[in-house]
Each structure stands twice: as C-alpha cells, then as structure tokens.
Design a protein around this motif. Structure first.
Motif, PDB file in Angstrom:
ATOM      1  N   ARG A  47     -44.830 -45.163  -7.169  1.00  0.00           N
ATOM      2  CA  ARG A  47     -43.736 -44.424  -6.655  1.00  0.00           C
ATOM      3  C   ARG A  47     -42.088 -44.880  -6.653  1.00  0.00           C
ATOM      4  O   ARG A  47     -42.265 -46.282  -6.588  1.00  0.00           O
ATOM      5  CB  ARG A  47     -43.975 -43.991  -5.206  1.00  0.00           C
ATOM      6  N   GLN A  48     -41.300 -44.343  -6.871  1.00  0.00           N
ATOM      7  CA  GLN A  48     -40.046 -45.082  -7.058  1.00  0.00           C
ATOM      8  C   GLN A  48     -39.425 -45.218  -5.783  1.00  0.00           C
ATOM      9  O   GLN A  48     -38.814 -46.290  -5.502  1.00  0.00           O
ATOM     10  CB  GLN A  48     -39.115 -44.097  -7.854  1.00  0.00           C
ATOM     11  N   ARG A  49     -39.323 -44.547  -5.154  1.00  0.00           N
ATOM     12  CA  ARG A  49     -38.399 -44.741  -3.685  1.00  0.00           C
ATOM     13  C   ARG A  49     -38.873 -45.739  -3.061  1.00  0.00           C
ATOM     14  O   ARG A  49     -38.129 -46.659  -2.658  1.00  0.00           O
ATOM     15  CB  ARG A  49     -38.713 -43.302  -2.884  1.00  0.00           C
ATOM     16  N   PRO A  50     -40.188 -46.306  -2.751  1.00  0.00           N
ATOM     17  CA  PRO A  50     -40.454 -47.378  -2.000  1.00  0.00           C
ATOM     18  C   PRO A  50     -40.189 -48.606  -2.689  1.00  0.00           C
ATOM     19  O   PRO A  50     -39.801 -49.581  -2.304  1.00  0.00           O
ATOM     20  CB  PRO A  50     -42.178 -47.366  -1.573  1.00  0.00           C
TER      21      PRO A  50
ATOM     22  N   GLU B 212     -36.386 -36.313 -16.944  1.00  0.00           N
ATOM     23  CA  GLU B 212     -35.565 -35.025 -16.140  1.00  0.00           C
ATOM     24  C   GLU B 212     -35.563 -35.409 -14.526  1.00  0.00           C
ATOM     25  O   GLU B 212     -34.311 -34.944 -13.940  1.00  0.00           O
ATOM     26  CB  GLU B 212     -35.864 -33.706 -16.524  1.00  0.00           C
ATOM     27  N   ASP B 213     -36.244 -36.160 -13.958  1.00  0.00           N
ATOM     28  CA  ASP B 213     -36.347 -36.378 -12.667  1.00  0.00           C
ATOM     29  C   ASP B 213     -36.924 -37.900 -12.375  1.00  0.00           C
ATOM     30  O   ASP B 213     -38.276 -37.887 -12.175  1.00  0.00           O
ATOM     31  CB  ASP B 213     -37.086 -35.198 -12.010  1.00  0.00           C
ATOM     32  N   PRO B 214     -35.870 -38.697 -12.451  1.00  0.00           N
ATOM     33  CA  PRO B 214     -36.055 -40.275 -12.372  1.00  0.00           C
ATOM     34  C   PRO B 214     -37.105 -40.467 -11.409  1.00  0.00           C
ATOM     35  O   PRO B 214     -38.007 -41.412 -11.183  1.00  0.00           O
ATOM     36  CB  PRO B 214     -34.825 -40.688 -12.285  1.00  0.00           C
ATOM     37  N   LEU B 215     -36.744 -39.870 -10.261  1.00  0.00           N
ATOM     38  CA  LEU B 215     -37.548 -40.353  -8.900  1.00  0.00           C
ATOM     39  C   LEU B 215     -38.942 -39.896  -8.888  1.00  0.00           C
ATOM     40  O   LEU B 215     -39.761 -40.315  -8.003  1.00  0.00           O
ATOM     41  CB  LEU B 215     -36.859 -40.088  -7.701  1.00  0.00           C
ATOM     42  N   SER B 216     -39.202 -39.003  -9.911  1.00  0.00           N
ATOM     43  CA  SER B 216     -40.834 -38.496  -9.911  1.00  0.00           C
ATOM     44  C   SER B 216     -41.695 -39.805 -10.791  1.00  0.00           C
ATOM     45  O   SER B 216     -42.839 -39.440 -10.936  1.00  0.00           O
ATOM     46  CB  SER B 216     -40.568 -37.289 -10.565  1.00  0.00           C
ATOM     47  N   TYR B 217     -40.888 -40.668 -11.416  1.00  0.00           N
ATOM     48  CA  TYR B 217     -41.752 -41.631 -12.409  1.00  0.00           C
ATOM     49  C   TYR B 217     -42.686 -42.127 -11.353  1.00  0.00           C
ATOM     50  O   TYR B 217     -42.750 -42.409 -10.296  1.00  0.00           O
ATOM     51  CB  TYR B 217     -40.704 -42.651 -12.668  1.00  0.00           C
ATOM     52  N   PRO B 218     -44.039 -42.441 -12.117  1.00  0.00           N
ATOM     53  CA  PRO B 218     -44.341 -42.247 -13.450  1.00  0.00           C
ATOM     54  C   PRO B 218     -44.740 -40.872 -14.142  1.00  0.00           C
ATOM     55  O   PRO B 218     -44.983 -40.508 -14.971  1.00  0.00           O
ATOM     56  CB  PRO B 218     -45.603 -43.206 -13.621  1.00  0.00           C
ATOM     57  N   GLY B 219     -44.356 -39.690 -13.175  1.00  0.00           N
ATOM     58  CA  GLY B 219     -45.009 -38.438 -13.427  1.00  0.00           C
ATOM     59  C   GLY B 219     -46.545 -38.105 -13.009  1.00  0.00           C
ATOM     60  O   GLY B 219     -47.090 -39.295 -12.966  1.00  0.00           O
ATOM     61  N   ALA B 220     -46.922 -37.042 -12.924  1.00  0.00           N
ATOM     62  CA  ALA B 220     -48.223 -36.462 -12.565  1.00  0.00           C
ATOM     63  C   ALA B 220     -49.025 -36.824 -13.860  1.00  0.00           C
ATOM     64  O   ALA B 220     -48.763 -36.528 -15.043  1.00  0.00           O
ATOM     65  CB  ALA B 220     -48.048 -35.209 -12.128  1.00  0.00           C
ATOM     66  N   TRP B 221     -50.387 -37.328 -13.617  1.00  0.00           N
ATOM     67  CA  TRP B 221     -51.212 -37.812 -14.756  1.00  0.00           C
ATOM     68  C   TRP B 221     -52.492 -36.600 -14.677  1.00  0.00           C
ATOM     69  O   TRP B 221     -52.581 -35.942 -13.628  1.00  0.00           O
ATOM     70  CB  TRP B 221     -51.834 -38.852 -14.518  1.00  0.00           C
ATOM     71  N   PRO B 222     -53.232 -36.210 -15.716  1.00  0.00           N
ATOM     72  CA  PRO B 222     -53.935 -35.409 -15.669  1.00  0.00           C
ATOM     73  C   PRO B 222     -55.278 -35.661 -14.800  1.00  0.00           C
ATOM     74  O   PRO B 222     -55.264 -36.911 -14.693  1.00  0.00           O
ATOM     75  CB  PRO B 222     -54.514 -35.186 -17.195  1.00  0.00           C
ATOM     76  N   ALA B 223     -56.069 -34.721 -14.313  1.00  0.00           N
ATOM     77  CA  ALA B 223     -57.022 -35.224 -13.436  1.00  0.00           C
ATOM     78  C   ALA B 223     -58.215 -35.668 -14.327  1.00  0.00           C
ATOM     79  O   ALA B 223     -59.401 -36.326 -13.873  1.00  0.00           O
ATOM     80  CB  ALA B 223     -57.570 -33.843 -12.432  1.00  0.00           C
ATOM     81  N   GLU B 224     -58.263 -35.127 -15.599  1.00  0.00           N
ATOM     82  CA  GLU B 224     -59.373 -35.515 -16.586  1.00  0.00           C
ATOM     83  C   GLU B 224     -58.894 -35.585 -18.149  1.00  0.00           C
ATOM     84  O   GLU B 224     -57.704 -35.124 -18.289  1.00  0.00           O
ATOM     85  CB  GLU B 224     -60.482 -34.460 -16.434  1.00  0.00           C
TER      86      GLU B 224
END
Length: 257
Positions: free
Chosen positions: A190-193, A20-32
């Motif tokens: 991160r996608q932007r850089p 839904e938000d391509p620039l957020s790829y790969p998305g947030a991963w769980p902490a554990e």
C-alpha cells in the motif's frame, strides 16, 4: 435488458490502473489465474504457453487494468494469460527510485528460503516489447532491467504443480530500499503507509515532495528532475542496497528470448 457481463474488470473490481491513480499502487490483482482478454477475465484451459515468454510480476504488472493501459498506449492487443505461481527465494521490496507516475514501485530481491505468491504473465513478442519499454529496459538510464531466473536457484511452480525451467523478472537498476539493517525492506503493498513512513524519516524528502502521500504523488507525477533528485537522495541517505539479483540480469540485446 441484457444482464451486465460479470467477467469485466469493472464488475470484478479490477478496473483502476495505478497509472491513473498512483495511491492505488500496485492495483488490484485477480483472485485466480485467468486470461486477460481486453476488458474481461476469462477461464484458462492451460497454464503453460510455449509460444510466449513467462514474466513474473511483483507490482502493478499483475494488475489487469495496468496491463490494459500499457497495451492500449502502444496499440498492442491485450490478450494475456495471467497465471498464479509460487516462487521461492524472491521477496518483494521497495524500488530505490521515485516513479515518474507518482508512486514508489515494488521490486524483487533475493530472499533465500522465502516463498511468494505472484502472477506470471505470458507475453507475446509485441506485448513483451511494450512492458520492457514501460520498465525502461531499452534505456541505459531506465529504472528496470530484465533478469532470467533459473530453476536451479528459483523455483516457479504453477497451480498445476508444473515447475518452469526459467522465468523472467524485472530488477531495479538502482537497487532497493533497506529496512534499517543489512537487508532489503519489504513493500507493504500500500502506498499511503509506505510514503508516510519515508516522509517522516527525512526532512530532505519532505522538502522535495511535501508532507503527505497526496502531496508526494502530485509533486512526483510527471516531474522527471524531481524524481531523479529523490532517487539521488535515497542513495545519499544510505537507504539504498542491492537486490541480490544483479547477477541474473542480462544485457538487453541478449535478453530478448
């Protein structure tokens, strides 16, 4: 008033899907390690599930919101154990294709001597079929193939210290981008850089996808012909190299555990 559930993806900051938000790829991963149960992350009382298939995630398949999105799209229940694992000899590179979803995907490559912290998703048969389809495993022109990583070559160690005999991973059919030398480049996460650097390096790429990451994502999203041309351009510019994992890929009919 009942207090909000602190275990929901929204409460944990994990509710955004890269689909839904391509620039957020790969998305947030769980902490554990946790059990993804619909829209919640719950504790696990075991890290091994003998009736499920262990699949390593190097990109958005380790993002709970992405998994929820994929399962909902196919009407499959989203109850998936997600287990942290230390994996040897695997690096995270940049896929040598432009995703139809508008981002540059991550893809593994053989990296002798390295160690990566990844998530292992334990998938049942229906969930595995969904993820296979999302990665293009069923299609001869799909972007990914599923490979079996034997313990003799790749150590997959869980937090408990247990080492798996084998795990599966998705390998890009077209290879990965290199770093200017003989080896693959690492995905920055991160996608932007990443997209900014690729666009700056190629006038041809800018002509196709624009001059900014936002333009790149907007133009690529849903445009199959444009994404194909981008993949071809990577090869023409000699930016593409092998992942070194091709030998572990099995023909799809035999790949189903």
């Amino acid at each position: 008033m009942e207090a909000p559930d602190p275990r929901t993806l929204e409460a944990l900051g994990l509710a955004v899907a890269p689909r839904e938000d391509p620039l957020s790829y790969p998305g947030a991963w769980p902490a554990e390690s946790a059990l993804l149960d619909g829209n919640r992350l719950l504790p696990l009382d075991t890290l091994v599930f003998e009736d499920r298939v262990p699949v390593l995630s190097v990109g958005s398949n380790a993002c709970p919101a992405q998994l929820v999105h994929k399962m909902a799209e196919r009407g499959v229940g989203c109850r998936i154990p997600m287990v942290r694992a230390r994996v040897t000899n695997i690096g995270i590179g940049v896929s040598a294709h432009v995703s139809l979803l508008g981002y540059m995907s991550a893809s593994p490559f053989h990296s002798p001597g390295s160690t990566s912290e990844l998530f292992l998703t334990w998938l049942d048969e229906a969930q595995l079929a969904v993820v296979d389809a999302s990665e293009g495993v069923d299609s001869p022109t799909g972007n990914f193939q599923r490979a079996a990583l034997p313990a003799a070559d790749f150590r997959v160690e869980l937090e408990s210290g247990e080492v798996l005999d084998r795990a599966w991973i998705y390998v890009n059919r077209w290879g990965v981008l290199h770093d200017g030398g003989p080896g693959p480049r690492s995905h920055p996460g991160r996608q932007r850089p990443l997209i900014s650097e690729l666009l700056a390096a190629s006038a041809e790429l800018r002509a196709l996808f624009g001059t900014t990451p936002d333009e790149f994502c907007a133009r690529a999203r849903g445009d199959r012909a444009l994404c194909l041309r981008g993949r071809e351009l990577f090869a023409e510019q000699r930016w593409t190299t092998v992942s070194g994992l091709e030998q572990y890929v099995r023909p799809h009919p035999a790949a189903r555990p």
